[in-house]
Scaffold this active site. Structure first.
Site, PDB file in Angstrom:
ATOM      1  N   ARG A 228      44.868  53.782  53.742  1.00 17.86           N
ATOM      2  CA  ARG A 228      44.485  54.201  52.393  1.00 17.86           C
ATOM      3  C   ARG A 228      43.966  52.955  51.670  1.00 17.86           C
ATOM      4  O   ARG A 228      44.482  51.849  51.870  1.00 17.86           O
ATOM      5  CB  ARG A 228      45.683  54.763  51.618  1.00 17.86           C
ATOM      6  CG  ARG A 228      46.180  56.112  52.100  1.00 17.86           C
ATOM      7  CD  ARG A 228      45.192  57.240  51.804  1.00 17.86           C
ATOM      8  NE  ARG A 228      45.723  58.541  52.184  1.00 17.86           N
ATOM      9  CZ  ARG A 228      45.428  59.173  53.324  1.00 17.86           C
ATOM     10  NH1 ARG A 228      44.589  58.636  54.197  1.00 17.86           N
ATOM     11  NH2 ARG A 228      45.943  60.374  53.573  1.00 17.86           N
ATOM     12  N   HIS A 276      35.715  57.830  55.240  1.00 17.86           N
ATOM     13  CA  HIS A 276      37.009  58.460  55.564  1.00 17.86           C
ATOM     14  C   HIS A 276      36.858  59.424  56.757  1.00 17.86           C
ATOM     15  O   HIS A 276      37.149  60.622  56.656  1.00 17.86           O
ATOM     16  CB  HIS A 276      37.571  59.190  54.337  1.00 17.86           C
ATOM     17  CG  HIS A 276      39.059  59.394  54.396  1.00 17.86           C
ATOM     18  ND1 HIS A 276      39.897  59.176  53.333  1.00 17.86           N
ATOM     19  CD2 HIS A 276      39.862  59.809  55.408  1.00 17.86           C
ATOM     20  CE1 HIS A 276      41.148  59.450  53.684  1.00 17.86           C
ATOM     21  NE2 HIS A 276      41.152  59.834  54.956  1.00 17.86           N
TER      22      HIS A 276
HETATM   23  P1  NDP Z   1      53.616  57.626  60.714  1.00 14.85           P
HETATM   24  O1  NDP Z   1      54.562  58.029  59.632  1.00 14.85           O
HETATM   25  O2  NDP Z   1      53.784  58.235  62.047  1.00 14.85           O
HETATM   26  O3  NDP Z   1      53.665  56.053  60.906  1.00 14.85           O
HETATM   27  C1  NDP Z   1      53.729  55.196  59.817  1.00 14.85           C
HETATM   28  C2  NDP Z   1      54.059  53.795  60.310  1.00 14.85           C
HETATM   29  O4  NDP Z   1      53.991  52.904  59.184  1.00 14.85           O
HETATM   30  C3  NDP Z   1      55.460  53.671  60.895  1.00 14.85           C
HETATM   31  O5  NDP Z   1      55.447  52.768  61.960  1.00 14.85           O
HETATM   32  C4  NDP Z   1      56.252  53.108  59.719  1.00 14.85           C
HETATM   33  O6  NDP Z   1      57.401  52.357  60.073  1.00 14.85           O
HETATM   34  C5  NDP Z   1      55.217  52.186  59.118  1.00 14.85           C
HETATM   35  N1  NDP Z   1      55.556  51.854  57.736  1.00 14.85           N
HETATM   36  C6  NDP Z   1      55.798  52.679  56.709  1.00 14.85           C
HETATM   37  N2  NDP Z   1      56.115  51.982  55.603  1.00 14.85           N
HETATM   38  C7  NDP Z   1      56.085  50.683  55.974  1.00 14.85           C
HETATM   39  C8  NDP Z   1      56.343  49.483  55.287  1.00 14.85           C
HETATM   40  N3  NDP Z   1      56.692  49.477  54.010  1.00 14.85           N
HETATM   41  N4  NDP Z   1      56.236  48.335  55.978  1.00 14.85           N
HETATM   42  C9  NDP Z   1      55.900  48.348  57.283  1.00 14.85           C
HETATM   43  N5  NDP Z   1      55.631  49.457  57.987  1.00 14.85           N
HETATM   44  C10 NDP Z   1      55.727  50.604  57.339  1.00 14.85           C
HETATM   45  O7  NDP Z   1      52.143  57.910  60.138  1.00 14.85           O
HETATM   46  P2  NDP Z   1      50.797  58.172  60.952  1.00 14.85           P
HETATM   47  O8  NDP Z   1      50.684  57.132  62.009  1.00 14.85           O
HETATM   48  O9  NDP Z   1      50.713  59.595  61.354  1.00 14.85           O
HETATM   49  O10 NDP Z   1      49.708  57.952  59.797  1.00 14.85           O
HETATM   50  C11 NDP Z   1      49.622  56.726  59.113  1.00 14.85           C
HETATM   51  C12 NDP Z   1      48.674  56.835  57.947  1.00 14.85           C
HETATM   52  O11 NDP Z   1      47.323  56.906  58.385  1.00 14.85           O
HETATM   53  C13 NDP Z   1      48.803  58.091  57.086  1.00 14.85           C
HETATM   54  O12 NDP Z   1      49.889  57.978  56.182  1.00 14.85           O
HETATM   55  C14 NDP Z   1      47.476  58.156  56.390  1.00 14.85           C
HETATM   56  O13 NDP Z   1      47.530  57.459  55.169  1.00 14.85           O
HETATM   57  C15 NDP Z   1      46.528  57.425  57.341  1.00 14.85           C
HETATM   58  N6  NDP Z   1      45.515  58.318  57.921  1.00 14.85           N
HETATM   59  C16 NDP Z   1      44.196  58.043  57.719  1.00 14.85           C
HETATM   60  C17 NDP Z   1      43.230  58.831  58.272  1.00 14.85           C
HETATM   61  C18 NDP Z   1      41.779  58.513  58.124  1.00 14.85           C
HETATM   62  O14 NDP Z   1      40.929  59.293  58.508  1.00 14.85           O
HETATM   63  N7  NDP Z   1      41.429  57.357  57.599  1.00 14.85           N
HETATM   64  C19 NDP Z   1      43.575  60.009  59.088  1.00 14.85           C
HETATM   65  C20 NDP Z   1      44.981  60.177  59.276  1.00 14.85           C
HETATM   66  C21 NDP Z   1      45.909  59.364  58.698  1.00 14.85           C
HETATM   67  P3  NDP Z   1      58.639  53.043  60.839  1.00 14.85           P
HETATM   68  O15 NDP Z   1      58.142  53.206  62.253  1.00 14.85           O
HETATM   69  O16 NDP Z   1      59.717  52.043  60.743  1.00 14.85           O
HETATM   70  O17 NDP Z   1      58.903  54.338  60.150  1.00 14.85           O
HETATM   71  C1  OXD Z   2      45.125  62.088  56.700  1.00 18.76           C
HETATM   72  C2  OXD Z   2      43.767  61.762  56.357  1.00 18.76           C
HETATM   73  O1  OXD Z   2      46.039  61.555  56.083  1.00 18.76           O
HETATM   74  O2  OXD Z   2      42.860  62.504  56.753  1.00 18.76           O
HETATM   75  O3  OXD Z   2      45.326  62.911  57.618  1.00 18.76           O
HETATM   76  O4  OXD Z   2      43.501  60.733  55.727  1.00 18.76           O
END
Ligand code: NDP
Ligand code: OXD
Length: 313
Positions: A228, A276
């Site tokens: 994001r 995006h």
């Molecule tokens: P997950 O919840 O599976 O993974 C999130 C990861 O981030 C975990 O490893 C988590 O740690 C880590 N995390 C969360 N907070 C922190 C922090 N404060 N410090 C360090 N690490 C942290 O999410 P996804 O992998 O499914 O998706 C991640 C993000 O990708 C989404 O939230 C979205 O914003 C973005 N996204 C973007 C898209 C695009 O098209 N650009 C499409 C899809 C998603 P822990 O393992 O310890 O929980």
């Molecule tokens: C998602 C995205 O969060 O599309 O899935 O950004």
């Protein structure tokens, strides 16, 4: 069973309705904007529905997100506190994300921009081969998507580090975390040449990549933001690119989307932007996942992907 689709893009509403109706043929699936459909058991949507939505659907058993990130939904003051919010898990996004990140890094490492400029000037000049050992990848957020990005780089022979809140045991990367793991956040950043930002937007991650942090990256580093826009401080990135501390950035997400016409990223020579699209929701696979979870919930079985509202993801 009644399911309501609430999405700001009308075409997406229809595609979701059709896909869910195929997955759950016994369900009635309606669209919020079409008005008369009330009192649904399940809702599915993106961003924050208006308060009127929750008044029309007071008995929701769960709210499914059409994306992996749920910060807009959680930020809605109208969202009742007791409804479970369930996010998408992968559903075809992980491999897209891995392709996107690998493609950007290979273009930098193989000097595609430089060779394209040479071609335009008809210059035949070879540059030395790069050693992947000099391109350590650091994935900030190694969850469902980040772990697939890490695995894709590892398969190509890049050294890969990951950083998460909790320590992850994964053969594809060395895990850094603030407690336990191979080192803390600063050690993770210092060890990184290509930073891939792939953690959710929460109060802990907002503005995390400011000038102070980006300066810890080694000179000649690159930044990829596919999470994001709010995780990265735009001015800090531009300052460090202009100072030639950073060599380039690939950005798929922005604080304001669409990216405003006057934003410096549009024309910055070291910045590559996409609208995006690094991982687009695949409606068929996503509806299948949601359908399967609804069937489990109806049988009182647990489902994965339930958002921890206090944690923010
Ligand atoms: P997950 O919840 O599976 O993974 C999130 C990861 O981030 C975990 O490893 C988590 O740690 C880590 N995390 C969360 N907070 C922190 C922090 N404060 N410090 C360090 N690490 C942290 O999410 P996804 O992998 O499914 O998706 C991640 C993000 O990708 C989404 O939230 C979205 O914003 C973005 N996204 C973007 C898209 C695009 O098209 N650009 C499409 C899809 C998603 P822990 O393992 O310890 O929980
Ligand atoms: C998602 C995205 O969060 O599309 O899935 O950004």
């Amino acid at each position: 069973m009644r399911i309501v689709v609430v999405h700001h893009i009308p075409a997406s509403c229809q595609r979701w309705r059709d896909a869910l109706a195929r997955e759950l043929p016994d369900a009635q699936v309606g669209i919020f904007s079409e008005g008369s459909f009330q009192d649904a058991d399940y809702a599915i949507g993106w961003a924050a529905p208006p308060a009127a939505f929750f008044e029309q659907h007071p008995n929701l058993k769960a709210f499914f997100s059409t994306g992996a990130g749920v910060e807009k939904l959680l930020g809605s003051s109208a969202l009742p506190p007791n409804i479970p919010v369930i996010r998408l898990e992968d559903a075809g996004m992980g491999s897209q994300m891995a392709d996107y990140c690998v493609f950007e890094v290979l273009q930098w490492m193989r000097r595609r921009t430089q060779y394209a400029e040479q071609q335009r000037a008809q210059i035949w000049k070879q540059h030395p081969a790069e050693d992947k050992a000099d391109w350590p990848i650091g994935v900030f957020g190694v969850g469902v998507l980040g772990s697939q990005v890490a695995a894709a780089f590892a398969a190509l022979g890049f050294p890969v580090n990951g950083y998460s809140r909790s320590v992850r045991d994964d053969p594809h990367f060395t895990c850094f975390a603030d407690s336990g793991g191979a080192g803390d956040f600063a050690a993770f950043i210092r060890a990184t040449r290509v930073l891939v930002i792939l953690a959710p937007l929460t109060c802990e991650t907002r503005d995390r990549f400011d000038a102070q942090t980006l300066r810890l990256l080694r000179p000649g580093s690159y930044v990829i933001n596919v999470a994001r826009g709010e995780l990265l401080v735009d001015e800090a990135l531009i300052e460090l690119l202009d100072a030639e501390h950073l060599a380039g950035a690939a950005l798929d997400v922005f604080r304001t989307e669409p990216l405003p016409a006057e934003h410096a990223f549009w024309k910055h020579p070291q910045v590559r932007i996409t609208p995006h699209v690094s991982a687009i929701t695949v409606i068929g696979a996503s509806a299948a996942q949601v359908g399967q979870k609804i069937r489990r919930l109806e049988r009182n079985e647990p489902v994965s992907g339930v958002v921890d509202r206090a944690r923010g993801y």
